[in-house]
Motif scaffolding. Sequence first.
Motif, short mmCIF file in Angstrom:
data_model
loop_
_atom_site.label_atom_id
_atom_site.label_comp_id
_atom_site.label_asym_id
_atom_site.label_seq_id
_atom_site.Cartn_x
_atom_site.Cartn_y
_atom_site.Cartn_z
N UNK A 168 0.81 -1.21 0.00
CA UNK A 168 0.00 0.00 0.00
C UNK A 168 0.85 1.27 0.00
N UNK A 169 2.15 1.13 0.23
CA UNK A 169 3.05 2.29 0.26
C UNK A 169 4.17 2.10 -0.76
N UNK A 170 4.85 3.19 -1.09
CA UNK A 170 5.80 3.18 -2.21
C UNK A 170 7.22 2.81 -1.82
N UNK A 171 7.37 1.88 -0.90
CA UNK A 171 8.69 1.43 -0.51
C UNK A 171 8.77 1.03 0.94
N UNK A 172 10.00 0.91 1.43
CA UNK A 172 10.26 0.53 2.82
C UNK A 172 10.59 1.80 3.61
N UNK A 173 9.94 1.97 4.74
CA UNK A 173 10.14 3.14 5.59
C UNK A 173 10.72 2.73 6.94
N UNK A 195 16.50 -7.15 8.47
CA UNK A 195 16.35 -8.11 9.56
C UNK A 195 16.65 -7.46 10.92
N UNK A 196 17.75 -6.70 10.99
CA UNK A 196 18.16 -6.11 12.25
C UNK A 196 17.18 -5.04 12.75
N UNK A 197 16.63 -4.27 11.81
CA UNK A 197 15.68 -3.21 12.18
C UNK A 197 14.26 -3.73 12.29
N UNK A 198 14.08 -5.03 11.98
CA UNK A 198 12.76 -5.68 12.05
C UNK A 198 11.74 -4.93 11.20
N UNK A 199 12.15 -4.53 10.01
CA UNK A 199 11.26 -3.85 9.08
C UNK A 199 10.34 -4.88 8.43
N UNK A 200 9.07 -4.58 8.37
CA UNK A 200 8.08 -5.57 7.93
C UNK A 200 7.98 -5.61 6.40
N UNK A 201 9.06 -6.03 5.77
CA UNK A 201 9.06 -6.17 4.32
C UNK A 201 8.50 -7.54 3.95
N UNK A 207 13.43 -13.21 3.76
CA UNK A 207 14.55 -12.28 3.57
C UNK A 207 15.87 -13.06 3.55
N UNK A 208 16.02 -14.01 4.47
CA UNK A 208 17.26 -14.79 4.53
C UNK A 208 17.45 -15.62 3.26
N UNK A 209 16.37 -16.19 2.74
CA UNK A 209 16.46 -16.99 1.51
C UNK A 209 16.82 -16.11 0.32
N UNK A 210 16.26 -14.90 0.27
CA UNK A 210 16.61 -13.96 -0.80
C UNK A 210 18.08 -13.55 -0.68
N UNK A 219 10.23 -3.19 -3.48
CA UNK A 219 8.99 -2.89 -2.75
C UNK A 219 8.39 -1.62 -3.35
N UNK A 220 7.15 -1.71 -3.80
CA UNK A 220 6.51 -0.58 -4.47
C UNK A 220 5.02 -0.54 -4.14
N UNK A 221 4.37 0.54 -4.54
CA UNK A 221 2.94 0.68 -4.27
C UNK A 221 2.12 0.06 -5.38
N UNK A 222 1.30 -0.90 -5.02
CA UNK A 222 0.40 -1.52 -5.99
C UNK A 222 -0.80 -0.62 -6.27
N UNK A 223 -1.02 0.38 -5.41
CA UNK A 223 -2.15 1.29 -5.59
C UNK A 223 -1.84 2.42 -6.55
N UNK A 224 -0.57 2.53 -6.95
CA UNK A 224 -0.16 3.57 -7.88
C UNK A 224 -0.37 3.08 -9.32
N UNK A 225 -1.34 3.67 -10.06
CA UNK A 225 -1.60 3.19 -11.42
C UNK A 225 -0.34 3.27 -12.29
#
Length: 243
Positions: A168-173, A195-201, A207-210, A219-225
Amino acid sequence: MSETDPSKTAFKRVLLKISGEALMGDQGYGLHPPTVERIAREVKSVHDMGVEICMVIGGGNIFRGLQGSAQGMERTTADYMGMLATVMNALAMQAALEGLGIHTRTISAIPMDQVCEPYIRRRAVRHLEKKRVCIFAAGTGNPYFTTDTAATLRANEMVCEAIFKGTKVDGVYDMDPMKHAEAKRYDRISYDDVLQKNLKVMDASAIALARDNNLPIIVFSLDEPGGFKGILAGEGTYTRVGA
């Protein structure tokens, strides 16, 4: 011609990961057909560029295994119910894509031959080579693994060049931008920082497998046409995780 020269795009084969909640629109539950069709049109716009696309869709709009478990249901049973929910979402997306003229295959980690194909890696790769959209359903086929992990697993198996995580948002904050106006967006961030900042990506296993396979996550906004197509054309706002 509707197709774009694939050499002009940033990636040739990608996996799009979206949540089940992305399909429910403003309803709060279930499937919202106009929203499903809107997302299908976003996928078609990228497919028309000549990019090979596979997808993983969550099931949280219908049933979430963790919530069922929290309410006293045995975890394994709850997770299998969540996997079946992802199959329903995959079939809905398949119908929307085929309505737009895109050949699509729903491929399930849990065999259900009258409904969709079983997962066979080489066959799925061949579908992609033939420019069919593959929707991987039923997670990994195992309880205790999320659709985030399933998406990373399938992206590696299909030799995708990136995972696109539509949110819903245009990236990781650095904090929830919906709650904190001062939240700052990262243009790029490492797997370890996520991982260290526990960001909910995505969950930690994904994340570890990637990270272990040097697979970038966009990470991008799917709501942005037009956002999905724009990033593949080298434009738009997003966060790149990792490689």
